[in-house]
Write an enzyme that holds these catalytic residues in place. Structure first.
Site, PDB file in Angstrom:
ATOM      1  N   TYR A 180       0.832  -1.204   0.000  1.00 35.96           N
ATOM      2  CA  TYR A 180       0.000   0.000   0.000  1.00 35.96           C
ATOM      3  C   TYR A 180       0.876   1.268   0.000  1.00 35.96           C
ATOM      4  O   TYR A 180       2.097   1.174  -0.064  1.00 35.96           O
ATOM      5  CB  TYR A 180      -0.961  -0.035   1.193  1.00 35.96           C
ATOM      6  CG  TYR A 180      -1.921  -1.221   1.151  1.00 35.96           C
ATOM      7  CD1 TYR A 180      -2.681  -1.463   0.004  1.00 35.96           C
ATOM      8  CD2 TYR A 180      -2.064  -2.089   2.220  1.00 35.96           C
ATOM      9  CE1 TYR A 180      -3.555  -2.546  -0.058  1.00 35.96           C
ATOM     10  CE2 TYR A 180      -2.944  -3.181   2.159  1.00 35.96           C
ATOM     11  CZ  TYR A 180      -3.679  -3.407   1.021  1.00 35.96           C
ATOM     12  OH  TYR A 180      -4.541  -4.468   0.952  1.00 35.96           O
ATOM     13  N   ARG A 227       2.684  -1.250  10.536  1.00 36.26           N
ATOM     14  CA  ARG A 227       2.950  -2.560   9.896  1.00 36.26           C
ATOM     15  C   ARG A 227       4.001  -2.350   8.815  1.00 36.26           C
ATOM     16  O   ARG A 227       3.795  -1.562   7.885  1.00 36.26           O
ATOM     17  CB  ARG A 227       1.690  -3.113   9.224  1.00 36.26           C
ATOM     18  CG  ARG A 227       0.563  -3.412  10.158  1.00 36.26           C
ATOM     19  CD  ARG A 227      -0.480  -4.314   9.506  1.00 36.26           C
ATOM     20  NE  ARG A 227      -0.288  -5.675   9.949  1.00 36.26           N
ATOM     21  CZ  ARG A 227      -1.002  -6.717   9.528  1.00 36.26           C
ATOM     22  NH1 ARG A 227      -1.927  -6.564   8.615  1.00 36.26           N
ATOM     23  NH2 ARG A 227      -0.782  -7.924   9.998  1.00 36.26           N
TER      24      ARG A 227
END
Ligand SMILES: Cc1cc2nc3c(=O)[nH]c(=O)nc-3n(C[C@H](O)[C@H](O)[C@H](O)COP(=O)(O)O)c2cc1C
Ligand code: SF4
Lengths: 655, 145
Positions: A180, A227
């Site tokens: 992402y 993350r």
């Protein structure tokens, strides 16, 4: 009596603290719930709320709610019905979710997910640090972000975090998992900028640092989880090396991240990261490296680590601090209870089918192969409720459809007997599972689960008993309901006439009822033909596949097709596609290719693995012998494990 | 045996590429006229201009091979772009008379060939690329595996 929780898996279920929070255990529910259940503009639905209540009830100490996109335009939106957090109008539902998590004694974390390269799902473009075209056709063509746009995105993340805290969440999380936007800045593959956001690791990590600063300023006193990949699996195509990934992790820690969740891989990585073909525990070394490098920063990890006992050992050995678990809790929301009480034989293991994610990428709501109620929690029809009229139910066939139906019906109070003509339960699935090259044990766990539950629930099993009208005449009036779950068989009518005894049924070969010779020609390269071919080839047979269609793996689930393609190539199995069989003899088969050229393929064994047809004879034969007659699974339409389990469940829930 | 051809010689071997395209006419049969695919050696992605082999669908049907300058991803004028390591290009070139698409698939898996799509999926499907992408095992490759 159940064993007391403290005595079993003591490290996993140990109470812990994280900053100002007291945690009931060392388990974090990973944001494994981008669900496609919500409204197109991002508002959370009743369906989502019902699912989230189940998640809250899993018993994890920390629960991360699914990634919400932070921008009003939807450049950050990755999934068709992803939740949004760019406006206060979305807050009432987030408040409910934070409430569910708190009521269950968990710490509530809201993930903010700007999908970057994988975003812009409604827009026809996506945004990235640099214009690096897509490698997967699913995603949108890229546009380069200007500095002003980058600043705006950072501000949007901070606003979304503020909103999450306002809704009652204890902290927030940002994610670079699976490629992402944050990953796009961090990675040299997608960040080829020459300004202060590109170039060195420090520059590429600038966006991440700005996100950390902005979110922490916007939500003082509330922890931020980040993350980050321990391995992108993109290094061979110009992405970050593992060393660079760890430099970025160290940078995030220095900048004040309160927990690092170590993840693996990008969507478009050329190899698997979370599939069934990855052995459980395979990536644990990445967490260990993070913990060694950052002993003072809480490390969460769980990618392809489905086993609570392994997680317990990892925490004991200091590999990581929190087990971050996702799909295993989709497959069985009661996993933690069962693990704590040493009842793992009753656990429905996640079999890594990737049905969940495959559906998301088809813009469908996610469902789970092993958990038919997932996503339907809001529908009373899916609940297992006591039956108003207790009935005597006979289930014909002990494959997944029949066993699932038997278990649900039994749990509702019916008395259930399963008839199976073979000498064990599992049906054709059992043979197929035994041959699976990816992870046979995962698939066999399904059969073991049914064995355990049949015993536990007192379902009577009549093995080695074939149901036919004669047997039925002897049983007249003993049963109120018959469920035909007799599976399917290869449809030989689709093949040309053949010499007597020249053709072996793939299911007989798979079950070992027939031994194959050295040279095997398999007719049909769907999942059964492929699985058999791969297994035979890896055991030294000389195998050729013949497929009438243009491509192999037609009935294989989208995210696993590539796996069969790769095996066929790695193992060197010739696949003759667009090829029709014209004659089958004891010595081999004659085939005709698309151009009309004929050839003979010599074989010691010819196996039929063409389309299957349901075993439906009993529907006609039993019609006037029983009050209620139903069917489920492959007996209706031959498909696969997911449909068998789901249909069995739905039928069991309404008999 | 002669010396192995250079990268440029492999790209410029247009008759061999066209003969291969002719043999695989079925795979490209649904392509719309004007649609094209580029193949650039990795080193050339950093040169301006680099060299790019293109396969295009001619107006009257049939596939043509040609050479074009590569001026960057943004406007390279093709629908699909392959970037090839020298070893990958050599393997595909060697297999031209045999199983070139199979070799492309293998090179993709060995990461000696890398694919970029420059149009959205629906447009690629509308333009007839479906068969070719499927042949290479690419249609749904990736996406959380
Ligand atoms: C259906 C589904 C949805 C997911 N959604 C997210 C998400 O919103 N954000 C995220 O960072 N990871 C997401 N993930 C990845 C998981 O958090 C997790 O890292 C991954 O599934 C590997 O862990 P596991 O082997 O325990 O499933 C998702 C995974 C699945 C299966
Ligand atoms: S769908 Fe498959 S991979 Fe996903 S959680 Fe369920 S069993 Fe696991």
């Amino acid at each position: 009596m159940n064993k007391p929780v403290e005595n079993h898996l003591p490290h996993l279920f140990q109470k812990a603290s994280w900053g100002r929070f007291a945690l009931k255990n060392r388990i974090k529910y990973g944001a494994c719930c981008v669900s496609n259940y919500n409204e197109r503009e991002g508002r959370i639905t009743a369906r989502e709320l019902a699912r989230t209540e189940v998640i809250a009830g899993t018993g994890c100490g920390i629960i991360t709610n699914q990634g919400a996109y932070p921008d009003p335009l939807g450049e950050g939106k990755a999934y068709f019905r992803q939740v949004a957090l760019h406006d206060d109008r979305f807050l009432p539902e987030f408040e409910k979710i934070a409430g569910y998590i708190h009521d269950a004694g968990g710490v509530a974390i809201q993930q903010i997910l700007h999908a970057g390269r994988y975003g812009g799902i409604d827009l026809g473009y996506c945004v990235q640090p640099s214009v690096v075209p897509q490698t997967l056709p699913h995603f949108r063509p890229p546009r380069e972000l200007s500095r002003e746009q980058i600043h705006a995105i950072v501000a949007q993340h901070a606003d979304a975090a503020r909103r999450a805290v306002k809704a009652g969440f204890d902290g927030t999380e940002i994610t670079s998992f699976m490629g992402y936007l944050l990953a796009n800045f961090n990675s040299k593959f997608t960040n080829q900028r020459s300004d202060e956001y590109g170039g060195s690791v420090e520059n590429r990590g600038r966006f991440m640092c700005e996100l950390i600063d902005a979110i922490k300023q916007a939500t003082p006193g509330h922890p931020l989880v980040i993350r980050l990949n321990g391995a992108e699996l993109m290094d061979r195509v110009g992405g970050n090396s593992e060393d660079e990934c760890y430099e970025l992790m160290a940078l995030a820690a220095r900048r004040g991240a309160d927990m690092i969740s170590v993840t693996v891989g990008w969507q478009e990585a050329p190899e698997s990261s979370i599939g069934r073909d990855i052995a459980p525990g395979h990536w644990n070394r990445l967490a260990r490296r993070a913990k060694l490098m950052l002993p003072d920063v809480p490390i969460a990890f769980g990618v392809r680590l489905p086993d609570p006992e392994m997680a317990d050992r990892c925490i004991r050995d200091g590999d990581f601090d929190f087990w971050e678990v996702c799909r295993p809790l989709l497959a069985d929301p009661e996993l933690l209870q069962k693990a704590a009480e040493a009842r793992m034989a009753e656990n429905r293991r996640c079999v890594g089918s990737l049905n969940c994610l495959s559906r998301l990428f088809r813009d469908l709501p996610y469902t789970c192969t092993m958990n038919p109620a997932l996503g339907h929690e809001v529908e009373p029809e899916y609940a297992i409720t006591p039956a108003a009229v207790k009935k005597n139910v006979m289930v014909i066939g002990a494959g997944p459809a029949g066993m699932e139906c038997a278990i649900v019906a039994r749990r509702r109070g019916h008395s259930v007997t399963v008839y199976e003509k073979g000498d064990c339960i599992g049906g054709n699935f059992r043979s197929y599972a035994g041959l699976d090259l990816a992870n046979s044990d995962d698939l066999m766990s399904v059969v073991r689960y049914y064995e355990t539950m049949a015993k536990k629930l007192g379902i009577e099993l009549r093995l080695g008993t074939e149901v036919n009208p004669k047997l039925m005449r002897g049983l007249l009036h003993q049963f109120d309901v018959a469920v035909v779950a007799a599976g399917a068989r290869v449809d030989r009518q689709l093949l040309p006439p053949c010499d007597p005894g020249a053709l072996v049924d793939a299911l007989d070969a798979a079950a070992g009822r027939v031994q194959c010779g050295h040279r095997v020609v398999i007719l049909g390269a769907g999942k059964i033909g492929l699985t058999l071919a791969e297994s035979l080839k890896s055991r030294g047979h000389d195998v050729t596949l013949v497929e009438a269609d243009k491509r192999i793996a037609g009935d294989v689930q989208p995210s696993f097709k590539w796996r069969h393609n790769a095996w066929v190539e790695e193992l060197g199995i010739p696949c003759l596609t667009s090829t029709r069989v014209t004659r089958i003899a004891r010595e081999g088969v004659t085939v005709l290719d698309a151009k009309g050229a004929e050839r003979f393929l010599a074989a010691d064994t010819v196996v039929a693995a063409v389309m299957r047809k349901g075993n439906q004879e009993l529907f006609h034969e039993l019609e006037w012998m029983i009050d209620e007659l139903h069917g489920c699974g492959d007996a209706l339409v031959p498909r696969g494990l997911t449909q068998a389990i789901h249909e069995g469940y739905r039928l069991g829930a309404r008999i | 045996m002669g010396a192995a051809p250079s990268t440029h010689e492999m790209l410029a071997d247009l008759p061999a590429w066209e003969a291969m395209l002719e043999r695989h006419a079925d795979t490209f049969a649904a392509l719309q006229p004007g649609c094209g695919l580029g193949l650039v050696p990795k080193d050339d992605t950093e040169r301006r201009p680099g060299r790019m082999l293109v396969w295009t669908r001619a107006e009257g049907g049939g596939m043509q091979a040609g050479l074009r300058p590569f001026t960057g991803y943004k406007d390279c004028g093709v629908d699909i772009l392959f970037v090839a390591e020298e070893s990958g290009l050599a393997a595909i070139h060697r297999a031209l008379a045999d199983r070139p698409l199979g070799e492309m698939k293998a090179a993709l898996r060995r990461s000696e060939l890398f694919l970029f799509v420059l149009k959205p999926r629906d447009q690629l499907i509308d333009d007839g690329w479906d068969d070719f992408l499927e042949t290479l095992g690419l249609a749904f490759l990736g996406a959380c595996r």
